[in-house]
Structure formats: C-alpha cells, structure tokens
Design a protein around this motif. Structure first.
Motif, PDB file in Angstrom:
ATOM      1  N   ARG A 135      33.363   0.855  14.450  1.00 21.59           N
ATOM      2  CA  ARG A 135      32.228   0.647  14.271  1.00 21.59           C
ATOM      3  C   ARG A 135      30.974   1.078  15.124  1.00 21.59           C
ATOM      4  O   ARG A 135      30.576   1.433  16.579  1.00 21.59           O
ATOM      5  N   PRO A 136      29.803   1.335  14.294  1.00 19.62           N
ATOM      6  CA  PRO A 136      28.259   2.155  15.076  1.00 19.62           C
ATOM      7  C   PRO A 136      27.521   1.084  16.358  1.00 19.62           C
ATOM      8  O   PRO A 136      27.955  -0.570  16.386  1.00 19.62           O
ATOM      9  N   MET A 137      27.053   1.768  17.349  1.00 21.97           N
ATOM     10  CA  MET A 137      26.713   0.744  18.426  1.00 21.97           C
ATOM     11  C   MET A 137      25.724   2.350  18.840  1.00 21.97           C
ATOM     12  O   MET A 137      25.396   2.998  18.579  1.00 21.97           O
ATOM     13  N   GLY A 138      24.777   1.000  19.246  1.00 23.68           N
ATOM     14  CA  GLY A 138      22.908   2.303  18.842  1.00 23.68           C
ATOM     15  C   GLY A 138      22.792   2.122  20.287  1.00 23.68           C
ATOM     16  O   GLY A 138      22.744   0.748  21.031  1.00 23.68           O
ATOM     17  N   PRO A 163      18.644  12.520  15.716  1.00 24.54           N
ATOM     18  CA  PRO A 163      19.120  11.964  14.725  1.00 24.54           C
ATOM     19  C   PRO A 163      18.798   9.782  15.354  1.00 24.54           C
ATOM     20  O   PRO A 163      19.407   9.111  15.497  1.00 24.54           O
ATOM     21  N   ALA A 164      16.716   9.862  15.281  1.00 27.89           N
ATOM     22  CA  ALA A 164      16.519   8.145  16.724  1.00 27.89           C
ATOM     23  C   ALA A 164      15.605   8.075  15.423  1.00 27.89           C
ATOM     24  O   ALA A 164      15.131   8.725  14.518  1.00 27.89           O
ATOM     25  N   TYR A 165      15.051   6.984  16.474  1.00 29.84           N
ATOM     26  CA  TYR A 165      13.528   6.826  15.777  1.00 29.84           C
ATOM     27  C   TYR A 165      12.611   5.853  17.023  1.00 29.84           C
ATOM     28  O   TYR A 165      13.212   5.652  17.789  1.00 29.84           O
ATOM     29  N   GLY A 166      11.799   6.276  17.069  1.00 28.05           N
ATOM     30  CA  GLY A 166      10.565   5.039  17.731  1.00 28.05           C
ATOM     31  C   GLY A 166      10.306   4.047  17.736  1.00 28.05           C
ATOM     32  O   GLY A 166       9.401   4.430  16.447  1.00 28.05           O
ATOM     33  N   LEU A 179      22.396   6.852  17.580  1.00 25.12           N
ATOM     34  CA  LEU A 179      23.355   5.718  17.713  1.00 25.12           C
ATOM     35  C   LEU A 179      24.395   6.848  18.987  1.00 25.12           C
ATOM     36  O   LEU A 179      24.504   7.975  18.952  1.00 25.12           O
ATOM     37  N   ASP A 180      26.036   6.292  19.385  1.00 22.70           N
ATOM     38  CA  ASP A 180      25.654   6.580  20.396  1.00 22.70           C
ATOM     39  C   ASP A 180      26.560   7.376  20.428  1.00 22.70           C
ATOM     40  O   ASP A 180      27.419   8.136  21.037  1.00 22.70           O
ATOM     41  N   SER A 181      27.120   7.350  18.640  1.00 23.13           N
ATOM     42  CA  SER A 181      28.183   8.187  17.770  1.00 23.13           C
ATOM     43  C   SER A 181      28.276   9.655  17.599  1.00 23.13           C
ATOM     44  O   SER A 181      28.307  11.039  17.562  1.00 23.13           O
ATOM     45  N   GLY A 220      22.992   9.951  11.314  1.00 25.82           N
ATOM     46  CA  GLY A 220      23.693  10.853  12.412  1.00 25.82           C
ATOM     47  C   GLY A 220      23.432  12.178  12.494  1.00 25.82           C
ATOM     48  O   GLY A 220      22.885  13.193  13.182  1.00 25.82           O
ATOM     49  N   ASN A 221      23.465  12.559  11.105  1.00 28.95           N
ATOM     50  CA  ASN A 221      23.042  14.320  10.664  1.00 28.95           C
ATOM     51  C   ASN A 221      21.028  14.365  10.965  1.00 28.95           C
ATOM     52  O   ASN A 221      20.980  13.728   9.526  1.00 28.95           O
ATOM     53  N   PRO A 222      21.426  15.270  12.272  1.00 37.40           N
ATOM     54  CA  PRO A 222      20.184  16.130  11.903  1.00 37.40           C
ATOM     55  C   PRO A 222      19.307  16.400  10.831  1.00 37.40           C
ATOM     56  O   PRO A 222      18.364  16.216  10.295  1.00 37.40           O
TER      57      PRO A 222
END
Ligand SMILES: Cc1cc2nc3c(=O)[nH]c(=O)nc-3n(C[C@H](O)[C@H](O)[C@H](O)COP(=O)(O)OP(=O)(O)OC[C@H]3O[C@@H](n4cnc5c(N)ncnc54)[C@H](O)[C@@H]3O)c2cc1C
Length: 438
Positions: A206-209, A240-243, A260-262, A386-388
């Motif tokens: 499962r995803p982890m941020g 692949p991030a948000y601020g 995401l840590d993945s 997660g894909n830039p």
C-alpha cells in the motif's frame, strides 16, 4: 453534543493507579484517540485515554483542515473552532493552485453536505483542543504515560483485556501498571507499536507518503486561500510531488512538500535540501526565505489506503494513522481519524451494551463502506502519479483547464454527497462503487 469552551478546561495530570478498570482504554491522544474518547464519553462510557506525550505538544503536519475536517469538527461539537472564530485558528475560502505558468483559484464548492471553507491551526493548538474537549466530555487522560503492550485475556492471545503502561515520574522513578478494559482503541499513530504487538503489520504494497514541513514568517498578510504547488523540483528536475503553503492565524505560514516513498526519486533524497531549493525560488515579495525561517523543519510518514489490516483484532479497534487512514489523493489524515473515531465509538458502544464482540467485528466493513472504494482508486492514482512524466502532463495540460481542475479538486478533497444527483457526485460515487473496497 454541547459546544464546550475547551479553553476553560485545564489538562488534568491524573496519576494512574497500579490497576485501573475502564469500559474502554484509548491508546494515543492525537486526533484519532482524542475524538474516539470524546464520542465514547458522550455515550456515557468510562474511558481512559493514554498518551506518552504531554500536551500541548508539536506534531509534524501541514496543519490544514479541509471542509471535510471542518465537518468532522462540527460533529465533535467544536463549532467555534470549525468556523475559525477562536484565536489560533485561521479560515480560508479555497485553494490556489500553482503549476507551470498557471495560477488557478479554486474556491471550496458550495455543497449541501459540506462547509464551504477550510481552517488551519498548528497541531500544538489543534491536538490540545481535542484532548481538552475529550476531558471536558468526561474522559480520563493520562499523559506522559507510555503504553508498553497489550494485556491478553487468556494465554492463547486471541482476546485483549487491556494494556500495560509505564510512566516516568518527576522524581526520576518509573511507575508501571495495567488498565483492564474489554475494548482497546489503538490510535498510536503511523508506526503503531501496539498494532504490531497485536500482530498487525504494515502492508508494504500500500502507498506510503513522506512529507516535510517548516514554518516561516512572510509578507503576505492577506492570505485567505490555502496554496498548492505542482512544481517541486530537485536540481531543476520536476519531482512527482506536491507542495503547500498554508496560512496560520499568528501570521506565519506552514510550508512543506511530500511524495510517495515508492517513487525512485525517494531514495537518497534530501527533503530539507529540496524544501530549501523551493523556498529560495519563491517570489521575493512573498517574504518567504531562509532568513524568515522559524526553523522547525521536520519530516514524517503518511500511511495511506488502509495499510494496516484488519482494523479489528480480538477486542481492539485501529483508528487513524495506526490503520493507515490517510487519503492517498491529498495526504489528508485528520478528518478520517475523527470520522473513524466516531465509527469506532459507535461499535464499542453497541458491543458494550450487548456484551458481544459482533459490533466490533463489523467496524472494518463500516469504514470500508464509507470510503474503501475511493481509497482503492487512490492506490491506482498514486501508482500513476509517481511517474514524473504524468505529473508534468497534468501540470502542462490539466492546470490550464479550470473546469477539469474544479472536478479534480473536488475529487481529491473527497467532497462528495453520497446521495446527490449532481453530475460530479454521480461520477465519483460510481467510480468508488465500481472497485472493491481497499
Ligand atoms: C508532513 C505531514 C503533513 C501532513 N499534513 C496534513 C494536513 O495538512 N492535514 C491533514 O488532515 N493531515 C495531514 N497529515 C496527516 C496527519 O498528520 C495524520 O493523519 C494525523 O496526525 C493522524 O492522527 P492520529 O491520531 O491517528 O495519529 P497521531 O496524530 O500521530 O497521534 C498518535 C498519538 O499516539 C501517541 N502514542 C504513540 N505511541 C504511544 C504509546 N506507546 N503510548 C502512548 N501514546 C502513544 C503519540 O504521542 C501521539 O500523540 C500530515 C502528515 C505529515 C507527516
């Protein structure tokens, strides 16, 4: 529920006895534990809530409470805070999105089921308010007290009967003891040591941020919007991030970013370095810079999409981050912690009344019924985002289309009326029902 002025309620420093009995013991007094304790106290139960910290205490967070969380506060009876009418609480009318060359103002939608505003409060203020609210409702708080493990009913370790605790006294001595209770609420946060002791491990599929935040003074005194950014870079590379920049009542801002840590970008990345690079690139007239940093930079994880299951094990219910209840679309966890707290309290209330564990066993399906399908969609969403390259396409082609962005905004903030005939509600409800619950 009454609208208590929680500021008038001092935090008691109750000393636990060696063996105490309660109807329910709640482990952790963050938003999940404090709200579960309040809902249970309102139902007339004898509740002991235990936290290893002493309040007020800091917690790494963006400090943002979306309309969904505002409604959760209203259900708790914290009406003035929900309006932003109390010192330390700040009210906003929407989200301003920045991406590529586009800046888009997205007011919170006017909907029958949801408030049309958000609020912010530092977690020092927010969590202290919720804890005092629980105490004002009749819950007993033991702070500065660490829960060390479950107490089992029998040696077969199938049914819990309470927890053990340890407390360091002011004279340096350590006291230890037991709280016996037929129901245990596990609300001890993301790493959930108690959940692990119950044999419930994190589902790594499962995803982890992971996110970082810091506080800054600034020169934008008129900020009445939360701000979101799809433009976080590391040495010029789009992540692949948000601020975010979230305004606070004391004139400072909470600035942070997460991913995401993945993501393969995660490995070896300096979160602080990226934050500093981003802050240094902000327009000078915003007045947010290394010089205005109040230097409380800290990072932590966001456990998403129900990553610790089952949420019920032998008399124990998992609530909030302990069960990985963070929304995978937007990183929001507080509303879900409070909403699940209400569901857990209802289950515990019924189980106590009937002297039967059946209602406890039904709690996971009650949670899944509320938002399980939506979270399942979120797992697919995080895999794609997660894909830039996709992130860049969203920024360049999605951001300039306001109608699309208004839909995405409502979807990601999970502001949907379950029975509404509105087109957006129908799409979101339809999609959420079309997939099995997470
Ligand atoms: C950087 C960042 C930004 C975020 N921004 C937002 C945001 O803007 N809005 C939002 O809604 N969510 C946000 N979140 C998510 C949000 O912080 C969590 O979802 C929320 O705190 C979950 O509440 P909780 O009560 O489950 O856990 P917590 O808030 O972690 O509370 C757990 C409590 O348990 C106590 N505890 C732990 N172990 C023990 C023990 N053994 N004995 C006794 N006590 C114990 C801890 O001291 C703590 O007080 C963010 C998270 C991060 C990391």
């Amino acid at each position: 529920m009454s609208d208590t002025d929680v500021r008038a309620v001092p935090t008691p420093r109750t000393a636990p006895g060696p063996v105490t009995h309660a109807d329910v013991v709640v482990v952790g007094a963050g938003p999940a534990g404090a709200s579960t304790a309040r809902f249970l106290a309102d139902a007339g139960h004898d509740v002991v809530v235990i936290d290893k910290a002493t309040f007020p205490r800091d917690k790494v967070c963006g400090d943002a409470l979306t309309p969904r969380a505002v409604r959760a506060l209203q259900r708790l009876g914290l009406h003035k805070e929900a309006e932003g009418d109390v010192e330390g609480w700040h009210r906003q009318r929407g989200l301003r999105m920045y991406g590529g060359k586009t800046v888009l103002d997205l007011p919170w939608p006017e909907l029958p089921d949801w408030p049309a505003h958000s609020v912010t409060a530092t977690r020092e203020i927010f969590d202290h308010t919720l804890v005092r609210h629980a105490v004002a409702g009749g819950a007993t708080l033991w702070e500065g007290t660490e829960v060390t493990g479950p107490v089992w009913l029998t040696s077969s370790q199938e049914r819990v009967a309470g927890v053990t605790w340890r407390q360091r006294r002011t004279d340096g001595a350590t006291a230890e003891g037991t709280v016996r209770a037929p129901i245990v609420i596990v609300a001890d946060g993301s790493s959930s040591r108690l959940g692990i002791a119950l044999g419930l491990h994190r589902d790594r599929s499962r995803p982890m941020g992971v996110a970082i935040r810091a506080y800054y003074d600034h020169a934008r005194r008129d900020l009445d919007m939360m701000e979101g950014f799809l433009e976080i870079t590391s040495q010029g590379r789009l992540l692949p991030a948000y601020g975010w920049i979230f305004p606070l009542d004391d004139g400072t801002v909470n600035v942070g970013w997460g991913q995401l840590d993945s993501s393969h970008h995660f490995k070896g990345m300096s979160y602080r370095g990226v934050l500093e690079e981003w802050v240094a690139s902000m327009p000078a007239h915003w007045g947010i810079s290394p010089e205005t940093s109040l230097d409380r930079t800290r990072s932590a994880s966001l456990p998403m999409s129900h990553n610790r299951r089952p949420m019920c094990r032998g008399g124990a219910l998992l609530v909030g981050d302990a069960a990985g209840m963070v929304n995978p679309f937007n990183g929001e966890g507080i509303s879900y912690a409070i909403e699940a707290g209400e569901m857990a309290a209802e289950a515990a209330d019924l189980a106590l009344a009937r002297r039967d564990d059946g209602p406890l066993a039904a709690y996971p399906s009650a949670v899944a019924d509320q938002w399980g399908g939506y979270y399942r969609l979120g797992i697919a969403f995080t895999a794609v985002m997660g894909n830039p390259t996709i992130m860049k396409a969203c920024r360049d082609y999605g951001m300039p289309q306001p109608a699309l962005m208004r839909f995405v905004f409502r979807f990601m903030a999970h502001l949907v009326d379950r029975r509404s005939a509105d087109g957006i509600d129908r799409i979101i409800n339809g999609l959420s029902r079309a997939v099995p619950a997470a």
